[in-house]
Design an enzyme around this catalytic site. Structure first.
Site, mmCIF file in Angstrom:
data_model
loop_
_atom_site.group_PDB
_atom_site.id
_atom_site.type_symbol
_atom_site.label_atom_id
_atom_site.label_comp_id
_atom_site.label_asym_id
_atom_site.label_seq_id
_atom_site.Cartn_x
_atom_site.Cartn_y
_atom_site.Cartn_z
ATOM 1 N N ASP A 75 -7.014 -8.288 0.947
ATOM 2 C CA ASP A 75 -6.556 -7.034 1.565
ATOM 3 C C ASP A 75 -6.928 -7.043 3.044
ATOM 4 O O ASP A 75 -8.048 -6.725 3.423
ATOM 5 C CB ASP A 75 -7.210 -5.843 0.857
ATOM 6 C CG ASP A 75 -6.584 -4.527 1.269
ATOM 7 O OD1 ASP A 75 -5.559 -4.548 1.983
ATOM 8 O OD2 ASP A 75 -7.112 -3.476 0.890
ATOM 9 N N SER A 135 1.452 -20.803 -1.644
ATOM 10 C CA SER A 135 1.255 -22.235 -1.782
ATOM 11 C C SER A 135 0.437 -22.555 -3.008
ATOM 12 O O SER A 135 -0.111 -21.684 -3.664
ATOM 13 C CB SER A 135 0.540 -22.833 -0.565
ATOM 14 O OG SER A 135 1.108 -22.385 0.624
ATOM 15 N N GLU A 192 0.823 -1.211 0.000
ATOM 16 C CA GLU A 192 0.000 0.000 0.000
ATOM 17 C C GLU A 192 0.855 1.258 0.000
ATOM 18 O O GLU A 192 0.537 2.249 -0.662
ATOM 19 C CB GLU A 192 -0.917 -0.030 1.228
ATOM 20 C CG GLU A 192 -2.125 0.866 1.102
ATOM 21 C CD GLU A 192 -3.182 0.545 2.151
ATOM 22 O OE1 GLU A 192 -3.716 1.501 2.730
ATOM 23 O OE2 GLU A 192 -3.448 -0.654 2.370
ATOM 24 N N ASP A 203 -4.897 -1.919 6.228
ATOM 25 C CA ASP A 203 -4.969 -0.650 5.505
ATOM 26 C C ASP A 203 -4.174 0.419 6.236
ATOM 27 O O ASP A 203 -4.121 0.434 7.473
ATOM 28 C CB ASP A 203 -6.425 -0.192 5.362
ATOM 29 C CG ASP A 203 -7.192 -1.025 4.345
ATOM 30 O OD1 ASP A 203 -6.785 -1.024 3.170
ATOM 31 O OD2 ASP A 203 -8.175 -1.689 4.727
#
Length: 811
Positions: free
Chosen positions: A345, A269, A187, A348
């Site tokens: 996500d 993975s 970010e 933040d």
């Protein structure tokens, strides 16, 4: 004089023998107890049997008792590893390693993980607290029962500290740090790029989708449009700009890393499942291989548990994570499950609006004062140092952006929903539906759960807490992908999704599911997950195509896909080199006939004897570094006054798409400076790659992939004391496989295990992992099973014939 020299040599020789004998006997004292009887805090007798590889089967009457035994085994075999994991997330490594680890500890303390787990452990269910207490008792008794402390502490002149129940939660936090960006790296980078590039340049470099997309629901997202103007400012496109590789070295050279990652691959993975409709067993078959940094010992500990719960006997086979009592992946003979890192996500960055005097920050309720807290870091051989933590209502302040704006972080890991032991629910699940329910409440770094049951059903969902966000798009390269100002109250988080809101794909029509760290679903489900930096879909696509090519599956079929080293991703680059770059005139001028011959014989796979594979791979990387060097320079310039680490690792797979567009469309206005044409640019990179390989390997015919991709799997201490390498490290071997293919394999990175299992048919299940069960070089099973992993051959999941038996009796 000669006699004196002979006598001195003999004395030195005798001293060396005495030193070796002393070390040997000390090491012998710290060996784990394999056989006999131990009195422990158990209600009824627990039997631990181990085969020649040290795979432990623990038989007890209840989960509490088997947890005591599991803790005991972990401590005796792996205590140093457990200690590093808890210290890593707590920011307490300096106590062992001194000044070397201070930078790491100071930085990680911003998250105050030790403080959090002290609070969160009391929020666990009564059953979970009981299991954790039992496990802790077993750990401390196992450590105490060693005749000498684990040998690593003697080398460090240190004494191990007792285990605490909350330390097991710190181990989970180390996995958060390994699998997610604990400082919002992606970010932070995207925020800087968004500010410094034109909008069309930014969207071009960070596309939403690509031709490599392989979502299980078939959704496709668009690539970026070729910008009409320049992407980089003229003054930043100089030929002497720092290249990408150097930038990464500069950013990370001074950092203390327990889990260094110099691979291009993502820590993540592969996993996939086929339903009973297309399996020869009639049950589902699940395959899983988790990609991590690989060291000695391996991160996982092979474990089989046998106990009773709710009057039902439970049979659980898989791997545990030393430091915790949970089985991470495996089978309970009704369901089998595996994980891949999700790359949604999950945190933040908040761009704070700060008062003029810097003591307050703006919130929807007005200005609030920062809360300041002090934490002390103990340093080996020095006085403790204090660090100041600055807190907001959303989370801790973690630093500044490229413009000097103060940034706070909101992260799932900071909340109680993010850390618990609800993963135990998978041990009890009788079918796919119950497994999904357990996964949704699990407090782990959010994972793609792949699960199948003995009745033939298969499913994908997210295991771990999913934040409920409002106010912004959650999928593109803007919105939640860049730091935002939360002070107006128009955007933010409002708790977490309920189980019935989670994305789930259950029993798809094609009877196949797959994930590989790339985007799994689209549309509304994608909006809930967001984009935290998905991997390119090359692995997922190759797995999908491998699954679609088979009509009926055995376990071996799935292992074959795990071992697939075909160079599908690099094939277009191979064609580009032969068809466009290596023209007859260019080859003749530079005498590259031998190179062309090697490229024609490249085998189209990452095989150890392939020269062509290594050349194609290094050509692509060198071209990427050269092409995007202005971007690196731009970020270096933007961050030099803020001491930022704007690493380009978080977007390294995304730039593949614009890079290929540039090479194939060859826009003149975006041609790298100093080159007459795009072909001439590519030819200059090809020449540089050729010289690089010849200088490194002596001649082009010796520059094989195996010579480059030779394992270097080390014990943490041998990195600091190379003389110990002969005793502690695994043999160095050339290995096949690479990053953008199912068989992910690097020098010290790759599949930390491979598992293929059909629930109810565990006797024919497959499992192997690198290194071995033991962390002790004199253990009878030190390194056992490693060769199966190197060669990718089938070896059993279940323990073999019992060779050692240890009995735990009530005190």
């Amino acid at each position: 004089m000669a006699n004196l020299l002979v006598k001195s040599t003999k004395i030195i020789f005798v001293i060396l023998i005495l030193v070796v004998v002393t070390i040997y006997f000390y090491l012998r004292q710290s060996l784990p107890i394999l056989e006999g009887q131990v009195q422990a805090d158990v209600e009824q007798t627990v039997i631990v049997s181990r085969d020649e590889q040290g795979i432990a089967q623990i038989n007890g009457s209840n989960r509490r008792d088997v947890s005591v035994a599991l803790g005991y085994l972990h401590a005796q075999e792996r205590f140093f590893q457990m200690d590093l994991l808890r210290r890593n997330s707590a920011g307490e490594l300096s106590e062992l390693f001194g000044e070397l680890a201070l930078k790491h500890d100071k930085k990680i303390r911003v998250h105050q993980f030790r403080k959090r787990v002290t609070q969160f452990v009391s929020l666990l269910t009564e059953e979970q607290q009981s299991i954790l207490q039992s496990y802790t008792a077993g750990v401390n008794q196992g450590l105490e029962d060693l005749a000498a402390n684990p040998f690593e502490y003697a080398l460090l002149s240190a004494t191990p500290k007792p285990w605490l129940p909350e330390d097991s939660m710190l181990v989970l936090y180390s996995m958060y740090m390994d699998l997610q960006y604990e400082y919002g790296d992606r970010e932070l980078l995207l925020g800087a790029m968004s500010d410094l590039l034109s909008e069309e340049g930014f969207q071009f470099l960070i596309p939403e989708g690509s031709n490599w997309d392989a979502a299980v629901d078939g959704t496709q997202l668009p690539k970026g449009e070729m910008p009409a103007g320049k992407v980089f400012a003229d003054d930043l496109s100089a030929a002497n700009a720092l290249n990408l590789a150097n930038a990464e070295t500069i950013n990370h050279a001074q950092q203390f890393e327990l889990f260094p990652d110099n691979q291009e691959g993502f820590k993540g993975s592969n996993n996939w499942a086929v339903s009973g409709n297309v399996s020869k067993t009639g049950s589902a078959i699940v395959a899983d291989d988790m990609h991590l940094g690989i060291a000695v010992p391996n991160i996982w500990y092979r474990t089989s548990l046998r106990y009773t719960a709710n009057d039902q006997p439970l049979l659980i086979d898989g791997v545990s994570l030393p430091g915790t009592p949970a089985i991470v992946v495996g089978s309970n003979h009704n369901i089998a499950w595996g994980f891949t890192n999700s790359y949604g996500d999950w945190n933040d960055l908040i761009k704070l609006v700060v008062s003029e005097d810097g003591t307050q920050y703006l919130t929807p309720e007005g200005y609030k004062s920062f809360i300041l807290e002090q934490e002390a870091i103990d340093i080996k051989g020095q006085q403790a140092k204090s660090v100041t933590i600055k807190l907001t209502q959303w989370g801790p302040v973690i630093g500044e952006d490229h413009q000097g704006n103060l940034l706070a972080m909101r992260w799932v890991a900071h909340d109680a929903e993010g850390v618990n032991f609800n993963l135990f629910g998978l041990e009890y699940a009788q079918n796919v539906e119950q497994a999904i329910e357990a996964a949704h409440s699990a407090g782990i770094p959010a994972q793609n759960l792949m699960v199948g049951d003995r009745y033939g059903s298969i499913a994908w969902t997210i295991a771990g807490a999913i934040p409920r966000k409002f106010g912004l798009d959650n999928t593109g390269s803007q919105g939640w992908a860049v730091p935002q100002d939360w002070s107006t109250g128009d955007i933010g988080w409002s708790g977490y999704l309920n189980s019935d809101e989670y994305p789930v794909v259950l029993n798809p029509e094609k009877n196949r599911l797959w994930t590989g760290n790339s985007r799994v679903v689209g549309d509304d489900m994608y909006q809930k997950l967001g984009n935290g930096g998905y991997a390119l879909g090359a692995r997922s696509q190759q797995i999908r195509d491998g699954l679609m090519a088979i009509e009926e599956f055995t376990e071996q079929d799935l292992l074959d896909i795990q071992n697939d080293d075909k160079a599908v991703f690099l094939t277009p680059w191979h064609r580009y080199l032969l068809d466009t770059v290596l023209t007859d005139e260019f080859v003749k001028e530079h005498d590259y006939a031998q190179l062309v011959e090697q490229l024609n014989q490249w085998q189209a796979r990452a095989s150890v004897d392939s020269v062509g594979y290594l050349f194609v791979r290094q050509f692509r990387l060198n071209l990427r570094d050269e092409l995007f060097s202005p971007l690196t320079k731009m970020m270096q310039e933007a961050s030099k006054d803020n001491a930022l680490d704007l690493s380009f690792r978080p977007i390294r797979s995304q730039v593949e798409i614009p890079m290929w567009q540039l090479l194939t469309q060859q826009p003149q206005h975006l041609l790298p400076e100093g080159h007459a044409s795009w072909n001439e640019f590519s030819q200059s990179v090809a020449s540089a790659t050729y010289q690089e390989l010849v200088e490194k390997y002596g001649s082009i015919d010796k520059a094989t992939w195996g010579a480059h991709n030779t394992t270097n799997i080390q014990h943490p201490l041998s990195k600091a004391i190379p003389a110990l390498g002969w005793l502690l490290d695994m043999p160095q071997e050339p290995v096949r496989g690479d990053t953008f293919m199912p068989r992910v394999q690097g020098v010290a990175f790759g599949s930390s295990q491979r598992m293929v299992v059909s629930p109810g048919h565990e006797h024919q299940a497959i499992f192997h992992m690198p290194s071995s069960q033991s962390g002790h070089p004199l253990s009878p099973f030190y390194g056992k099973g490693h060769d199966d992993w190197v060669k990718g051959v089938a070896s059993p999941l279940l323990p073999g014939v019992t060779k050692y038996t240890l009995e735990f009796t009530p005190k």
